[in-house]
Design an enzyme around this catalytic site. Structure first.
Site, mmCIF file in Angstrom:
data_model
loop_
_atom_site.group_PDB
_atom_site.id
_atom_site.type_symbol
_atom_site.label_atom_id
_atom_site.label_comp_id
_atom_site.label_asym_id
_atom_site.label_seq_id
_atom_site.Cartn_x
_atom_site.Cartn_y
_atom_site.Cartn_z
ATOM 1 N N GLY A 38 8.570 22.861 32.099
ATOM 2 C CA GLY A 38 8.398 23.959 33.034
ATOM 3 C C GLY A 38 7.157 24.779 32.742
ATOM 4 N N SER A 79 7.235 27.216 29.323
ATOM 5 C CA SER A 79 7.025 26.572 28.029
ATOM 6 C C SER A 79 5.601 26.036 27.906
ATOM 7 C CB SER A 79 8.046 25.461 27.806
ATOM 8 O OG SER A 79 7.919 24.435 28.760
ATOM 9 N N CYS A 89 23.777 27.583 24.483
ATOM 10 C CA CYS A 89 22.751 26.567 24.240
ATOM 11 C C CYS A 89 21.648 27.097 23.324
ATOM 12 C CB CYS A 89 22.156 26.103 25.568
ATOM 13 S SG CYS A 89 20.955 24.771 25.406
ATOM 14 N N CYS A 99 21.678 24.426 34.078
ATOM 15 C CA CYS A 99 20.708 23.346 34.246
ATOM 16 C C CYS A 99 21.350 21.970 34.261
ATOM 17 C CB CYS A 99 19.650 23.409 33.142
ATOM 18 S SG CYS A 99 20.307 23.137 31.486
#
Length: 352
Positions: free
Chosen positions: A10, A13, A88, A186
């Protein structure tokens, strides 16, 4: 100095990796694979190629499934509203990046989150809000241990999303055209949340929708499809109605008016503290991602549990979400919401 940068494919990042490179770091990109498409993998490879950095791809799907995906559906089955991104970050992303950094001899880990880390001889390591209020992700990062934060850098924490878009348009021409922002969940593609819940959290058993006084208004399609504070999708006459309770043992969905959502005391488990908690401390609390902070007072505290009182009341508190506490812009700590008790003045929040 060598730095490991998490690269998802993305824009954020990619910008983080480029900024770390511009600051003089020897950058190694690390891509964590657990649900990405071939298109995303191609973007990851192109980002690394255009920056001229090394790239390590790690398969973390089994870890992700055991720590995030399966617990997410288990919690839904129990009537909670979990936040898989919080889990996460704590149990997959940063654990994996820190491990990779250690193996590669890197001194620092960086990601594209919108948050800041402060290092102070007096106050120690602190997690701060990002300067862009629309993108601040400190809420999602509150469970990252201070020991890891001290070796972490968030290059985007001091800039806005608009600045990131402009930077990437110049640094990576056309690479992100037509690429949508990542979704909150996601691992559930498209708009297939209800389908995924039905498949993974067990069959949805219809039941009664009742008011707080016990009047039956209709029927729900399965309690795991609803969350506290929800307004949309109820299809009830005489509204607006809001979900105020899920009675799992009776398979009943309780609805009420906006004022019925107001609670005064919130009780949390699994606390994470960034500073030593002090009973009676006046703080600001966020009970879901990007909600407006509400003044609160830290009350009961022990190793496994804490509670906060909201003198002005707070609305739409859903068990399973996180209550993150702030002292000004600094994350004080937080925990997983277990329950809330009614009371306080009328709520002042917007609801879905």
């Amino acid at each position: 100095m060598k730095a490991v940068v998490g690269i998802s494919g993305g824009m954020d990042s990619a910008a983080a990796a480029a900024l770390m490179l511009d600051r003089g770091f020897e950058v190694i990109g690390v891509h964590l694979r657990f649900r990405c498409s071939r298109e995303e993998e191609n973007r990851v490879e192109r980002i690394a190629s255009e920056l001229g950095i090394g790239l390590l791809s790690l398969d973390v799907e089994n870890l992700f499934n055991s720590k995030v995906r399966y617990p997410f559906f288990d919690d839904l089955r129990k009537g909670f509203t979990p936040n898989p991104c919080v889990t996460c970050n704590e149990r997959v992303k940063f654990v994996s990046l820190v491990s990779a950094a250690r193996d590669l001899g890197a001194e620092l880990v960086a990601t594209g989150h919108y948050a800041r880390v402060s290092l102070s001889p007096d106050k120690g390591t602190g997690l701060l809000r990002g300067v862009d209020p629309e993108k601040d992700q400190s809420y999602m990062l509150y469970r990252i241990p201070v020991s890891i934060l001290g070796k972490t850098c968030f290059p985007l924490g001091g800039i806005t999303k608009r600045e990131v878009r402009a930077f990437c348009a110049e640094r990576f021409p056309a690479l992100f055209e037509g690429v949508a922002e990542s979704s909150d969940i996601c691992f559930i593609p498209g708009r297939k949340l209800e389908e995924a819940i039905e498949l993974n959290a067990g069959p949805s058993i219809p039941g009664r929708i009742v008011t707080t006084s016990g009047e039956e208004l209709g029927h729900h399609r399965g309690l795991n499809r609803y969350t506290i504070g929800q307004r949309k999708g109820l299809s009830l006459s005489g509204g607006p109605w809001f979900v105020v309770e899920k009675r799992m043992s009776l398979n009943e969905l309780v609805v009420g008016r906006q004022e019925d959502l107001v609670v005064e005391e919130v009780f949390c488990t699994d606390p994470v503290w960034h500073v030593e908690p002090v009973t009676g401390e006046r703080l600001d609390g966020c009970h879901r991602y990007r909600c407006r902070p509400s003044p609160c007072i830290l009350e009961q505290v022990n190793d496994r549990y804490f509670s906060c009182r909201f003198p002005e009341g707070v609305s739409g508190v859903a068990p399973g979400q996180s209550l993150v506490l702030y002292y000004n812009d600094r994350v004080y700590g937080g925990g997983i919401i277990e329950r809330a008790e009614k009371g306080g003045p009328p709520g002042h929040e917007d609801h879905r």
